[in-house]
Design a protein around this motif. Structure first.
Motif, short mmCIF file in Angstrom:
data_model
loop_
_atom_site.label_atom_id
_atom_site.label_comp_id
_atom_site.label_asym_id
_atom_site.label_seq_id
_atom_site.Cartn_x
_atom_site.Cartn_y
_atom_site.Cartn_z
N ASP A 26 -102.89 29.96 1.86
CA ASP A 26 -104.22 30.34 2.32
C ASP A 26 -105.30 30.33 1.24
O ASP A 26 -106.48 30.19 1.56
N THR A 27 -104.94 30.48 -0.03
CA THR A 27 -106.00 30.50 -1.06
C THR A 27 -106.68 29.15 -1.20
O THR A 27 -107.83 29.08 -1.65
N ILE A 28 -106.00 28.06 -0.83
CA ILE A 28 -106.62 26.74 -1.01
C ILE A 28 -107.44 26.29 0.20
O ILE A 28 -108.12 25.27 0.12
N PHE A 29 -107.39 27.04 1.31
CA PHE A 29 -108.17 26.63 2.47
C PHE A 29 -109.66 26.44 2.16
O PHE A 29 -110.25 25.43 2.54
N PRO A 30 -110.30 27.39 1.48
CA PRO A 30 -111.74 27.19 1.20
C PRO A 30 -112.02 26.00 0.30
O PRO A 30 -113.17 25.53 0.24
N ILE A 151 -110.13 34.77 1.06
CA ILE A 151 -111.29 35.42 0.45
C ILE A 151 -111.24 35.26 -1.06
O ILE A 151 -112.24 34.93 -1.71
N VAL A 152 -110.04 35.48 -1.62
CA VAL A 152 -109.85 35.27 -3.06
C VAL A 152 -110.11 33.82 -3.42
O VAL A 152 -110.77 33.53 -4.43
N GLY A 153 -109.61 32.89 -2.59
CA GLY A 153 -109.85 31.48 -2.86
C GLY A 153 -111.32 31.13 -2.86
O GLY A 153 -111.81 30.40 -3.74
N GLY A 154 -112.07 31.66 -1.89
CA GLY A 154 -113.52 31.41 -1.86
C GLY A 154 -114.23 32.03 -3.04
O GLY A 154 -115.16 31.44 -3.61
N TRP A 155 -113.78 33.24 -3.44
CA TRP A 155 -114.38 33.90 -4.60
C TRP A 155 -114.12 33.10 -5.88
O TRP A 155 -115.01 32.92 -6.72
N ILE A 156 -112.89 32.60 -6.02
CA ILE A 156 -112.54 31.81 -7.21
C ILE A 156 -113.37 30.54 -7.29
O ILE A 156 -113.80 30.13 -8.38
N LEU A 157 -113.63 29.93 -6.13
CA LEU A 157 -114.45 28.71 -6.13
C LEU A 157 -115.86 28.97 -6.64
O LEU A 157 -116.54 28.05 -7.10
#
Length: 414
Positions: A26-30, A151-157
């Motif tokens: 899920d982290t890579i979805f965004p 959410i974490v993935g989007g924040w990391i981006l």
């Protein structure tokens, strides 16, 4: 250290190990759009980063359990975390899609060690109501991961490009590796271990898989979960195309889904010893069925397709899945007290094969239309319920073996 503190620490550790799977997905979805642009790959090709991972996860899942039966639970989890950490570094350094897919496959080969072997460890240490409570607590904490991962993935981006997500997975798995090394107890002592012989392994797996009762219980759990997973696998299309939201808005899909799973896991733990597993499972499928009907109704008649109404039925879907899962899992493990690792592996393999087919085939086929997505999810949930009803009808008609009697008559099992 008190027993309560040990149990609490074990609960958090097992939950963290279980979180590796959903975080890896899920982290890579965004980052899908960014990954596609930088790797010169279309949406279908990028979707294979999920399918390849799940296929590898499923293939290795049949090894983790019997390996832990032979050499111990702790060694398998530690080894899996070492390989996963190195594979995450490889993903972060990948410069093209084939290289990324290769390291995603290695992630899949190692990611399941904690979750699959952890289930067997729970049953090694606890029995009856205590086992159901701990399984439910781990599921409740594990359920948070898919909600926060995108959410974490989007924040990391917002801080860097897509490889930073895999550096985050590297750090997360390294922390779990250290915690496992320090705190995870060996729950399968040498005296209880079984030799890992290829011929015996194949024979044991064939015996388990050909057991009609195992097939019914595994299919019921796998298809019920797949009804929810279809929406998770379709998250990029569902969120960004149907809901017209951005890369940082995946919480609209995942929070109600995981909120339902956390609620269902809490209710399952509270029901242990107070309500029969048969009744809890019936209620779980009923709640999931209501969620499926609401999905279909909204997708068929809503215009425009808006939040929060489009995602609220996912809460009921999550509750249903979480109520059913612990009971079916413990019923399978109790069928094979000396081969819990193998039974856990084969159950996981069944679920993962179904999930891989959902991600690689059903999601691309159905996700373009919200109504088709809702109908597909409902069909999977209905199929799970039909297998469970089949199991209940067989148990009522035929005399059970002594091990099945113990499982069926236990107040917190089927």
């Amino acid at each position: 250290m008190s027993a309560s503190v040990s149990t609490r620490r074990l609960t958090w550790l097992l939950a963290g190990l279980s979180m590796i799977g959903p975080f890896c997905i899920d982290t890579i979805f965004p980052a899908f759009l960014q990954m596609g642009a930088q790797l010169d790959a279309g949406p279908l090709a990028i979707q294979q980063t999920i399918s390849v991972y799940l296929i590898a996860y499923a293939a290795m899942s049949i090894v983790h359990g019997p390996l832990s039966d032979a050499i111990g639970r702790r060694s398998v989890i530690v080894g899996g975390m070492v390989v996963f950490t190195l594979a995450s570094v490889g993903c972060a350094l990948s410069k093209d899609l084939p290289t990324l897919l290769a390291f995603r496959a290695v992630q899949g080969l190692s990611a399941g060690a904690g979750q699959i072997v952890g289930r067997a460890a729970i049953r090694d240490l606890f029995h009856g109501d205590d086992a159901q409570r701990l399984m439910s607590q781990v599921s409740m904490l594990f359920g948070i991961a898919p909600a926060i991962a995108p959410i974490v993935g989007g924040w990391i981006l917002g801080w860097g490009e897509w490889p930073v997500i895999f550096w985050f997975l590297t750090a997360f798995s390294a922390v779990l590796l250290l915690a496992t090394w320090l705190w995870f107890p060996e729950t399968n002592p040498p005296a209880a271990r079984m030799p890992l012989v290829a011929r015996s392994l194949v024979r044991d797996y064939a015996a388990i898989f050909m057991n009609p009762r195992f097939q019914r219980l595994a299919a019921a759990g796998s298809f019920n979960f797949a009804g929810m997973f279809l929406y998770i696998a379709s998250a990029p299309v569902f969120v960004m195309q149907h809901l017209h939201l951005g890369e940082g808005d995946f919480a609209w899909l995942f929070i109600p889904t995981i909120g339902g799973m956390v609620t269902g896991s809490y209710l399952s733990g509270r029901a242990a010893g107070r309500m029969s597993g048969d009744r809890s499972t019936s209620i779980g499928f009923m709640i999931g069925g209501i969620g499926a009907v609401l999905h279909i109704a909204y997708a068929a008649f809503a215009d425009p397709f808006t939040i929060p109404w489009a995602v609220l039925p996912l809460f009921l879907t999550g509750v249903g899945v979480a109520l059913v899962f612990p009971i079916l899992t413990l019923a399978i493990l109790d069928m094979y007290p000396r081969q819990r690792g193998s039974a856990s592996s084969l159950q996981a393999f069944t679920s993962l094969v179904v999930a891989a087919l959902v991600s690689g085939a059903m999601s691309p086929w159905l996700s373009h239309d919200p109504l088709h997505l809702a109908l597909g999810s409902a069909a999977l949930t209905l199929l799970g319920w039909m297998f469970w009803r089949w199991e209940r009808n067989v148990c009522r008609r035929l005399p059970a073996t002594p091990s099945e009697v113990a499982v069926v008559e236990s107040p917190n099992q089927l």
